[in-house]
Scaffold this active site. Sequence first.
Site, PDB file in Angstrom:
ATOM      1  N   MET A 183     -31.827   5.983 -24.102  1.00  0.00           N
ATOM      2  CA  MET A 183     -32.035   4.757 -23.363  1.00  0.00           C
ATOM      3  C   MET A 183     -32.485   5.536 -21.338  1.00  0.00           C
ATOM      4  O   MET A 183     -31.467   5.367 -20.696  1.00  0.00           O
ATOM      5  CB  MET A 183     -31.688   3.811 -23.071  1.00  0.00           C
ATOM      6  N   GLU A 184     -33.282   5.956 -21.745  1.00  0.00           N
ATOM      7  CA  GLU A 184     -33.412   6.773 -19.969  1.00  0.00           C
ATOM      8  C   GLU A 184     -34.949   5.619 -18.480  1.00  0.00           C
ATOM      9  O   GLU A 184     -36.074   6.121 -17.898  1.00  0.00           O
ATOM     10  CB  GLU A 184     -33.905   7.946 -19.483  1.00  0.00           C
TER      11      GLU A 184
END
Length: 545
Positions: A183-184
């Site tokens: 998750m970026e």
Amino acid sequence: MTFIKQMMPRYVASMTAGIVAAAMAATCAFAPVANADAVSPTQETIQSTGRHFMVYYRAWRDVTMKGVNTDLPDDNWISMYDIPYGVDVVNIFSYVPSGQEEQAQPFYDKLKSDYAPYLHSRGIKLVRGIDYTGVAVNGFRTFMKEQNKTESEATEADYDAYAKQVIDKYMISVGLDGLDIDMEAHPNDADVKISDNVIRALSKHIGPKSAKPDTTMFLYDTNGSYLNPFKNVAECFDYVAYQQYGSSSDRTARAAADYQPYIGNEFVPGLTFPEEGDMNNRWYDATEPYEESHFYQVASYVREHNLGGMFVYALDRDGRNYDEDLRRIVPSNLLWTKTAIAESEGMALDTAKTAANHYLDRMSLRQVIDDNAASADKARDMVGKAANLYETNKAVLGGDYGEGFSNTYDPTLEAGLLGIDISVLQQQIDKSSEIIGADTAESDAKTALRMARDAAIDGLTGKIYTADQVSAWSQALKAALDATVPVPTPDSTDQNGNRDKVTNHKVQGQPKQLSATGISTDIIVAVGVTLAIAGVALSLSRKLS
């Protein structure tokens, strides 16, 4: 779990046991030999804190992949057999450009058939990253469209079906144990609603909420403290892997505090090595002096604050620089990774030095050492002067590949081997060498002794051995040493006229002798059988080490 079970899959243990049984049926004149239940260091000896150490393994740099996702001509050098001891999670990171799938397939075949079983035998879990936006959000939207439905019509059954599809595609198809949500991004509320449901559906099958929490894993991997995609589903994950590339332990402290209300201490910060071709990022995590490096700071912080562990990205790039190494692929001795494992796990400096000297002692048994650029004496001197774990490991490994006594020394593995007593075997090897070198005349007994000694040296200078293997080599050497002392043969005529009694006693009570030597053929057979069995166990363990 015994040490041998970490080294070899169950089928190897079964095969060895079968060979032992067959040999015992042929003769009972030998000692117990290596088997799957050997008394040897356990996983707890190697990694006793419960903290994780994860490495990101770039699949396109494995030796089985050639010309995938690269424009460099250099050959790949690393395989998954090179992963250091103390690692308990391997995150398989891969990008295969369109049209290169066929070139990449050998890795995935090897992963499922060989790599995964081997790493599982060492107690290592294998996970694979999936993109938060691409898989956990938009992937589900696509899944619903294919069923002519909208996301607002989704039911729990839809999420469950999609979760099974994801697990089959990314995990089960290649023999892995878990997934890692990468998750970026900064998703909106609609995206978070979908991802929450997808994550909950996945957590029914993998991770701490599943029916198999001990054999599966579910990770959340991020580079910031945007908590909306995480806070509602925190209980679904084993730990948070936090990318803090280029940052000191100050950032570790801040981020760990952000996640602590949701995950407790199950926070695993990570650092990186320079990637080839990256002309923009400059992280400088692994730089000397060691005690000023991010690696030392973060590993120490993890240990002192009892966090969930630590990770490194791009294992194969350990020790590389931001100059010429950006344009080439060269081997690594994995010095920084091996030191970070020991540092984060709390290995004492005295233990590290003892392990280093133990390794130097046993490797010095070789008559020829192939990969050393420094002598054992020089390495011992540097070990004695070392002020920290890095300097201790560097004394043996060298500052880079090809610069030290060994390219492959593993301090965590060696610390585990300290629990196996090899002192008696070493004394027997010395005694055997003394006898062999005493005169140049060869004999059956000396041949057997040389065979037993060389087998023991070969075993002790391998990557790994078990207590039972040491016992087998020792007892084979004892039998060979005993055989060098001739058994007195009574005179052909007895002074008391008891020739027949002596002869009868000799026939009934003495083993068969080699002609003109008085050496028991049973002992020679026993040496050969014992070494054959110990040798099979050794060759099998080496094949997988």
